[in-house]
Design an enzyme around this catalytic site. Structure first.
Site, PDB file in Angstrom:
ATOM      1  N   ARG A  58       0.687  -1.187   0.038  1.00 17.71           N
ATOM      2  CA  ARG A  58      -0.025  -0.296   0.065  1.00 17.71           C
ATOM      3  C   ARG A  58       0.802   0.968  -0.210  1.00 17.71           C
ATOM      4  NH1 ARG A  58      -3.454  -3.034   3.537  1.00 17.71           N
ATOM      5  NH2 ARG A  58      -2.529  -1.732   5.289  1.00 17.71           N
ATOM      6  N   GLU A  95       3.473 -10.074  15.204  1.00 20.77           N
ATOM      7  CA  GLU A  95       2.702 -10.648  16.547  1.00 20.77           C
ATOM      8  C   GLU A  95       3.485 -11.937  16.803  1.00 20.77           C
ATOM      9  OE1 GLU A  95      -1.645 -10.848  17.994  1.00 20.77           O
ATOM     10  OE2 GLU A  95      -1.544 -10.318  16.009  1.00 20.77           O
TER      11      GLU A  95
END
Lengths: 170, 170
Positions: A58, A95
């Site tokens: 993006r 994570e």
């Protein structure tokens, strides 16, 4: 222009509890997309940027037209193994586990004034990694620029000492 | 402008026998990048494009500034699971197995005139999938545009009936 009204908030994407900011309604509106890029370019121009660096994917959607509008080059930062020539890399924490971002070793000149750009500033992990790559090449980060800033995640604190620019805040 | 001289050919990337066309030297040259996008935009403008659609990730680096230059919206085509709202998808064949590309269901209007853009036309698989997505939404493919065309792979044959535009040929 009211850019915020063209951002679609999608609950629980990509996982429960995350409120995803979808910029595709803004991107598909030619006038809004151009106005957003132009506003970023106008606010960055006084800093004398000589290149725009953006992380995939993006970051390309903001960084590439921003480079075009500023009349400077665009340098992609990519996930490991995607860039074909010699690279430098940084590891960043996910994570669960680690991932790696890379930049071509010959992408920037020492002292070159660079804008790092992405669609969204959240916790600041991706852009911090991008900045480390730019600085490993000896270039200078003149500013970081985002369409959206999630102020409650305090990514700006991770960018202390850097100029941070965003068009829409949550 | 001699765009070809700014493309770096890297042998045996990403695998033995493949001669990779690296566009990053062109991208990082502000004047060359702008000239390449401007030349594509100038040749596409007479077709009256109303949106540019590009597949991730290198398609964003050409498609996004092309949309900006044309003053129209940009619509990303992404790998499965990346787009947050309702999508339509196509499967495409890889060397081993299958992958899927997606587009937002509300990304285009019926009859909208669309340019599909990518950095490189090789065998034509990715752009053919992108065209199928555009047509599933009822939009009209006015042209396909590429920085580079590998003519010996005959991707153009897969795009019979479509207008194909490329700046550099090998």
């Amino acid at each position: 222009m009211d850019f915020k009204s063209m951002i679609r908030v999608i609950p629980d994407f990509p996982q429960p509890g995350v409120s995803f900011k979808d910029i595709t309604p803004l991107l598909k509106d030619g006038a809004a997309y151009r106005a957003a890029i132009d506003e970023l370019a106008e606010r960055l121009r006084p800093l004398g940027p000589e290149a725009v660096v953006g992380p995939e994917a993006r970051g390309f959607v903001i960084g590439a037209p921003l480079a075009y509008a500023l009349g400077v080059g665009f340098v992609p930062v990519r996930k490991a193994g995607k860039l074909p020539a010699e690279t430098v890399s940084v590891e960043y924490e996910l994570e669960y586990g680690y991932d790696r971002l890379e930049i071509h070793r010959d992408a920037l000149r020492k002292g070159q004034r660079v804008v790092v750009a992405d669609d969204l500033l959240a916790t600041g992990g991706t852009i911090r990694s991008t900045i480390r790559l730019v600085e490993q090449l000896g270039a200078h980060v003149a500013a970081s620029a985002f369409l959206i800033e999630l102020t409650y995640l305090e990514g700006r604190a991770k960018l202390a000492g850097y100029h941070v620019l965003s068009l829409v805040q949550y």
